[in-house]
Design an enzyme around this catalytic site. Structure first.
Site, mmCIF file in Angstrom:
data_model
loop_
_atom_site.group_PDB
_atom_site.id
_atom_site.type_symbol
_atom_site.label_atom_id
_atom_site.label_comp_id
_atom_site.label_asym_id
_atom_site.label_seq_id
_atom_site.Cartn_x
_atom_site.Cartn_y
_atom_site.Cartn_z
ATOM 1 N N THR A 98 0.816 -1.212 0.000
ATOM 2 C CA THR A 98 0.000 0.000 0.000
ATOM 3 C C THR A 98 0.852 1.266 0.000
ATOM 4 O OG1 THR A 98 -1.491 1.284 1.444
ATOM 5 C CG2 THR A 98 -0.135 -0.339 2.529
ATOM 6 N N ASP A 99 0.278 2.356 -0.508
ATOM 7 C CA ASP A 99 0.980 3.648 -0.462
ATOM 8 C C ASP A 99 1.198 4.128 0.975
ATOM 9 O OD1 ASP A 99 -1.676 4.280 0.135
ATOM 10 O OD2 ASP A 99 -1.869 5.856 -1.387
ATOM 11 N N GLU A 100 0.396 3.576 1.923
ATOM 12 C CA GLU A 100 0.464 4.070 3.304
ATOM 13 C C GLU A 100 1.804 3.799 3.962
ATOM 14 O OE1 GLU A 100 -2.871 3.644 5.795
ATOM 15 O OE2 GLU A 100 -4.303 3.880 4.162
ATOM 16 N N TYR A 119 -1.464 -0.378 11.193
ATOM 17 C CA TYR A 119 -1.707 -1.072 9.916
ATOM 18 C C TYR A 119 -0.549 -0.856 8.947
ATOM 19 C CZ TYR A 119 -3.278 -1.450 5.051
ATOM 20 O OH TYR A 119 -3.340 -1.731 3.703
ATOM 21 N N LYS A 133 2.304 -3.442 7.311
ATOM 22 C CA LYS A 133 2.504 -3.649 5.866
ATOM 23 C C LYS A 133 3.961 -3.350 5.488
ATOM 24 C CE LYS A 133 -0.238 -4.550 3.100
ATOM 25 N NZ LYS A 133 -0.764 -5.869 2.616
HETATM 26 P P1 NAD Z 1 -10.209 -6.718 2.764
HETATM 27 O O1 NAD Z 1 -10.126 -6.392 4.211
HETATM 28 O O2 NAD Z 1 -11.441 -6.373 2.013
HETATM 29 O O3 NAD Z 1 -9.990 -8.292 2.569
HETATM 30 C C1 NAD Z 1 -8.997 -8.992 3.256
HETATM 31 C C2 NAD Z 1 -9.219 -10.494 3.029
HETATM 32 O O4 NAD Z 1 -8.173 -11.204 3.698
HETATM 33 C C3 NAD Z 1 -10.538 -11.021 3.597
HETATM 34 O O5 NAD Z 1 -11.155 -11.881 2.671
HETATM 35 C C4 NAD Z 1 -10.119 -11.774 4.848
HETATM 36 O O6 NAD Z 1 -10.991 -12.855 5.175
HETATM 37 C C5 NAD Z 1 -8.744 -12.274 4.456
HETATM 38 N N1 NAD Z 1 -7.882 -12.530 5.624
HETATM 39 C C6 NAD Z 1 -7.674 -11.689 6.672
HETATM 40 N N2 NAD Z 1 -6.857 -12.279 7.569
HETATM 41 C C7 NAD Z 1 -6.529 -13.497 7.042
HETATM 42 C C8 NAD Z 1 -5.691 -14.553 7.487
HETATM 43 N N3 NAD Z 1 -5.045 -14.499 8.670
HETATM 44 N N4 NAD Z 1 -5.552 -15.632 6.697
HETATM 45 C C9 NAD Z 1 -6.209 -15.722 5.507
HETATM 46 N N5 NAD Z 1 -7.031 -14.762 5.056
HETATM 47 C C10 NAD Z 1 -7.186 -13.655 5.812
HETATM 48 O O7 NAD Z 1 -8.933 -6.086 2.101
HETATM 49 P P2 NAD Z 1 -8.755 -5.353 0.689
HETATM 50 O O8 NAD Z 1 -9.179 -3.960 0.806
HETATM 51 O O9 NAD Z 1 -9.318 -6.208 -0.370
HETATM 52 O O10 NAD Z 1 -7.147 -5.356 0.589
HETATM 53 C C11 NAD Z 1 -6.450 -6.462 0.038
HETATM 54 C C12 NAD Z 1 -4.960 -6.164 0.079
HETATM 55 O O11 NAD Z 1 -4.668 -4.997 -0.668
HETATM 56 C C13 NAD Z 1 -4.415 -5.927 1.484
HETATM 57 O O12 NAD Z 1 -3.152 -6.536 1.569
HETATM 58 C C14 NAD Z 1 -4.290 -4.396 1.561
HETATM 59 O O13 NAD Z 1 -3.258 -4.041 2.446
HETATM 60 C C15 NAD Z 1 -3.969 -4.050 0.131
HETATM 61 N N6 NAD Z 1 -4.390 -2.716 -0.325
HETATM 62 C C16 NAD Z 1 -5.691 -2.315 -0.192
HETATM 63 C C17 NAD Z 1 -6.086 -1.074 -0.693
HETATM 64 C C18 NAD Z 1 -7.522 -0.598 -0.592
HETATM 65 O O14 NAD Z 1 -7.802 0.555 -0.943
HETATM 66 N N7 NAD Z 1 -8.472 -1.408 -0.153
HETATM 67 C C19 NAD Z 1 -5.143 -0.243 -1.308
HETATM 68 C C20 NAD Z 1 -3.817 -0.674 -1.404
HETATM 69 C C21 NAD Z 1 -3.461 -1.911 -0.922
HETATM 70 O O1 DAU Z 2 -4.165 4.144 0.630
HETATM 71 C C1 DAU Z 2 -4.399 2.766 0.552
HETATM 72 C C2 DAU Z 2 -5.200 2.349 1.766
HETATM 73 O O2 DAU Z 2 -6.520 2.856 1.562
HETATM 74 C C3 DAU Z 2 -5.225 0.846 1.999
HETATM 75 O O3 DAU Z 2 -3.923 0.406 2.292
HETATM 76 C C4 DAU Z 2 -6.157 0.494 3.170
HETATM 77 O O4 DAU Z 2 -6.271 -0.915 3.286
HETATM 78 C C5 DAU Z 2 -7.525 1.086 2.880
HETATM 79 O O5 DAU Z 2 -8.371 0.854 3.995
HETATM 80 C C6 DAU Z 2 -7.438 2.590 2.609
HETATM 81 O O6 DAU Z 2 -7.027 3.307 3.804
HETATM 82 P P1 DAU Z 2 -7.683 4.705 4.239
HETATM 83 O O7 DAU Z 2 -7.470 4.868 5.685
HETATM 84 O O8 DAU Z 2 -7.248 5.809 3.337
HETATM 85 O O9 DAU Z 2 -9.220 4.384 3.876
HETATM 86 P P2 DAU Z 2 -10.598 4.709 4.642
HETATM 87 O O10 DAU Z 2 -11.705 4.328 3.696
HETATM 88 O O11 DAU Z 2 -10.631 4.148 6.013
HETATM 89 O O12 DAU Z 2 -10.559 6.296 4.762
HETATM 90 C C7 DAU Z 2 -10.442 7.130 3.626
HETATM 91 C C8 DAU Z 2 -10.316 8.560 4.130
HETATM 92 O O13 DAU Z 2 -11.576 8.949 4.708
HETATM 93 C C9 DAU Z 2 -9.301 8.727 5.233
HETATM 94 O O14 DAU Z 2 -8.671 10.009 5.100
HETATM 95 C C10 DAU Z 2 -10.111 8.690 6.510
HETATM 96 C C11 DAU Z 2 -11.437 9.293 6.093
HETATM 97 N N1 DAU Z 2 -12.634 8.761 6.790
HETATM 98 C C12 DAU Z 2 -12.803 7.410 6.839
HETATM 99 C C13 DAU Z 2 -13.895 6.853 7.485
HETATM 100 C C14 DAU Z 2 -14.088 5.359 7.540
HETATM 101 C C15 DAU Z 2 -13.571 9.620 7.338
HETATM 102 O O15 DAU Z 2 -13.425 10.859 7.269
HETATM 103 N N2 DAU Z 2 -14.655 9.084 7.964
HETATM 104 C C16 DAU Z 2 -14.854 7.738 8.076
HETATM 105 O O16 DAU Z 2 -15.868 7.298 8.685
#
Ligand code: NAD
Ligand code: DAU
Length: 336
Positions: free
Chosen positions: A124-126, A150, A154
């Site tokens: 992730t970019d985070e 988190y 990562k």
């Molecule tokens: P998500 O939370 O929607 O899904 C995570 C999945 O992993 C779920 O199906 C869960 O059951 C499974 N899981 C969790 N713990 C586990 C374990 N111990 N063993 C096996 N399976 C397990 O996540 P997402 O948003 O789809 O993200 C997927 C990946 O992409 C993550 O690695 C996250 O860090 C990365 N990522 C997400 C975003 C985003 O915006 N959502 C952006 C950049 C990177």
């Molecule tokens: O940047 C990539 C990341 O994006 C991934 O690595 C993470 O898995 C994914 O959860 C996401 O992280 P963020 O923290 O950016 O996403 P979130 O949807 O939780 O929040 C997006 C922005 O909105 C953030 O600045 C926090 C804000 N927010 C979020 C929630 C849930 C609010 O203001 N109110 C809220 O209730």
């Protein structure tokens, strides 16, 4: 037939990736390995469960024996499984360390054992931390400066992948992507949470002053980038992935409310997230130049499409929201 083990396939990005591979890559068999935590839901995959190119194994990424068995005969591993929500990591970091760090080490050990030819770590970019308004976008050279449990977990996982590639000569690459949006995202994340609340005329919690900036990418574009990297990525390299689409949170919230036909009076400013990253932006020159990938969807087209998907998928939303979600919501938003 190439066998690909995809961890976290029942989650948001994973389920979109499983479907895309099955649709466009008839030479690949996908083994979806997922623990089915609160964030993993097989209902997201009900349309592919009988596909002969697909199989599902329930298991924990930190359980070496089960991982090893599921990985037998695999050509590649796409490692997505993670605890993924920043707010939950602030409430309790423990599961993040277990799954994201130990789980990655176990996945790497199993991949070494089976001499898997490609290991793709979905990061992730985070991990880069936060940018000031005028800073240039993150490149792959930026230092790791994670600010939440988190993102620290990562970053630790990324370093393990790097070390295994160097130490054991494994073929391994790391992808770092910005915020995804699209179908099947669990309604704890901003966009689906907002849609779910707004449709029930419930308050929309905006953290702090709402002036934080995120870079948004449609999930299908991310999935195509992962497939491109699996096929063409160079071992030991890191690839940034992003949408070239920086948006201020409050503007995004207003856009969504307008799309839903709901009033801005639902916006409720609440106490900020601790150590809330102010801005993310990704420089994606490397993946575009070296692997020929670029985002294909624009926010103005894909955001309304996403909203429509959630409005048409009330049943899916209902099926993934359990009592656990209500408990979490109370803990997270109750005293803000
Ligand atoms: P998500 O939370 O929607 O899904 C995570 C999945 O992993 C779920 O199906 C869960 O059951 C499974 N899981 C969790 N713990 C586990 C374990 N111990 N063993 C096996 N399976 C397990 O996540 P997402 O948003 O789809 O993200 C997927 C990946 O992409 C993550 O690695 C996250 O860090 C990365 N990522 C997400 C975003 C985003 O915006 N959502 C952006 C950049 C990177
Ligand atoms: O940047 C990539 C990341 O994006 C991934 O690595 C993470 O898995 C994914 O959860 C996401 O992280 P963020 O923290 O950016 O996403 P979130 O949807 O939780 O929040 C997006 C922005 O909105 C953030 O600045 C926090 C804000 N927010 C979020 C929630 C849930 C609010 O203001 N109110 C809220 O209730």
């Amino acid at each position: 037939m190439r066998r690909v083990m995809l961890t976290g396939g029942a989650g948001f990005i994973g389920s979109n990736l499983v479907k895309l591979i099955l649709k466009e890559h008839p030479d690949i068999h996908v083994v979806n390995y997922d623990l089915l935590t609160y964030a993993g839901n097989l209902v997201s995959l009900s349309d592919v469960e009988d596909n002969p190119q697909y199989s599902f194994v329930r298991g924990d990424v930190s359980d070496l024996q089960t991982v090893k068995k599921a990985m037998e005969g695999c050509w590649a591993v796409l490692h997505l499984a993670a605890e993924s929500h920043v707010d939950r990591s602030i409430l309790d970091a423990g599961p993040f360390l277990n799954t994201n760090v130990i789980g990655t080490q176990v996945m790497l050990d199993a991949a070494r054992f089976h001499k898997v030819e490609r290991f793709v770590q979905i990061s992730t970019d985070e991990v880069y931390g936060s940018l000031k308004p005028d800073d240039p976008a993150f490149t792959e050279q930026n230092r790791l400066k994670p600010n939440s449990p988190y993102s620290a977990s990562k970053a630790a996982a990324d370093l393990l992948v790097r070390a295994y590639e160097k130490t054991y000569g494994m073929h391994a690459v790391i992808t770092r992507c910005s915020n995804n949006y699209g179908p099947y995202q669990f309604p704890e994340k901003l966009i689906p949470l907002l849609i779910n609340n707004a449709m029930k005329d419930k308050p929309i919690p905006v953290y702090g002053d709402g002036q934080q900036v995120r870079d948004w990418l449609y999930v299908e574009d991310h999935c195509r980038a992962i497939i491109t990297i699996m096929e063409k990525g160079v071992s030991g390299e890191i690839y940034n992935i992003g949408g070239n689409c920086e948006v201020v949170n409050l503007e995004l919230v207003k856009m969504l409310l307008a799309e839903l036909g709901k009033p801005e009076s639902l916006i409720t400013f609440v106490k900020d997230r601790p150590a809330h990253d102010r801005r993310y932006a990704m420089n994606i020159d490397k993946i575009t130049r070296e692997l020929g990938w670029k985002p294909e969807h624009t926010l103005s087209h894909a955001l309304p499409k996403t909203v429509k998907w959630y409005l048409d998928s009330e049943e899916w939303v209902g099926s993934v929201l359990s009592g656990e979600y209500k408990e979490y919501y109370k803990k997270q938003y109750g005293d803000r």
